[in-house]
Design a protein around this motif. Structure first.
Motif, mmCIF file in Angstrom:
data_model
loop_
_atom_site.group_PDB
_atom_site.id
_atom_site.type_symbol
_atom_site.label_atom_id
_atom_site.label_comp_id
_atom_site.label_asym_id
_atom_site.label_seq_id
_atom_site.Cartn_x
_atom_site.Cartn_y
_atom_site.Cartn_z
ATOM 1 N N PRO A 19 -5.277 15.804 2.606
ATOM 2 C CA PRO A 19 -5.861 14.357 1.952
ATOM 3 C C PRO A 19 -5.931 13.590 2.093
ATOM 4 N N THR A 20 -5.397 12.874 3.545
ATOM 5 C CA THR A 20 -5.269 11.813 3.654
ATOM 6 C C THR A 20 -6.639 11.013 4.070
ATOM 7 N N LEU A 21 -7.799 12.012 4.402
ATOM 8 C CA LEU A 21 -9.203 11.765 4.670
ATOM 9 C C LEU A 21 -9.790 12.005 3.694
ATOM 10 N N LEU A 22 -9.746 11.555 2.079
ATOM 11 C CA LEU A 22 -10.461 11.789 1.150
ATOM 12 C C LEU A 22 -11.101 10.090 1.806
ATOM 13 N N SER A 23 -12.075 9.453 0.912
ATOM 14 C CA SER A 23 -12.774 8.359 1.135
ATOM 15 C C SER A 23 -13.728 8.428 -0.243
ATOM 16 N N SER A 24 -13.671 6.955 -0.560
ATOM 17 C CA SER A 24 -14.173 6.638 -1.561
ATOM 18 C C SER A 24 -16.100 6.318 -1.732
ATOM 19 N N SER A 25 -16.203 6.518 -0.765
ATOM 20 C CA SER A 25 -17.729 6.258 -0.327
ATOM 21 C C SER A 25 -17.863 7.454 0.046
ATOM 22 N N LYS A 26 -17.504 8.675 0.309
ATOM 23 C CA LYS A 26 -17.410 9.724 0.486
ATOM 24 C C LYS A 26 -18.108 10.873 -0.888
#
Length: 97
Positions: A19-26
């Motif tokens: 979950p630390t790799l979640l991004s609002s741009s993806k």
């Protein structure tokens, strides 16, 4: 209107394990709905990950996933990027005489 860099016909899905790799741009696919990540809420022991469906999806309301549901239902759509729509101000000011 959002712009995407991949067509819907060739979706390569990557399972989200961290979950630390979640991004609002993806762009993420969750239960068949294309969504973007807004942020996380809740406590450190019980985090909730908040997503909002992209325009033109059947689902309209934002939703939350806990860590277990995130690991089993969330896939990153490879090559698809969410870009904020650009607001153009073409309005004219009315003048009163």
């Amino acid at each position: 209107m959002a712009h995407f860099t991949a067509t819907e016909m060739e979706l390569n899905l990557i399972k989200v394990y961290d979950p630390t790799l979640l991004s609002s741009s993806k762009v993420y696919q969750i239960n068949g709905t294309l969504s973007r990540y807004l942020g996380d809420e809740g406590s450190i022991q019980h985090p909730q990950y908040v997503f909002v469906p992209l325009p033109n999806q059947r689902k309209k309301a934002s939703f939350r996933l806990n860590r277990n549901k995130l690991m089993t239902r969330c896939y990153e759509v490879e090559g698809m990027v969410y870009e904020k729509p650009v607001v153009q101000d073409n309005s004219q000011q009315l003048q009163l005489f």
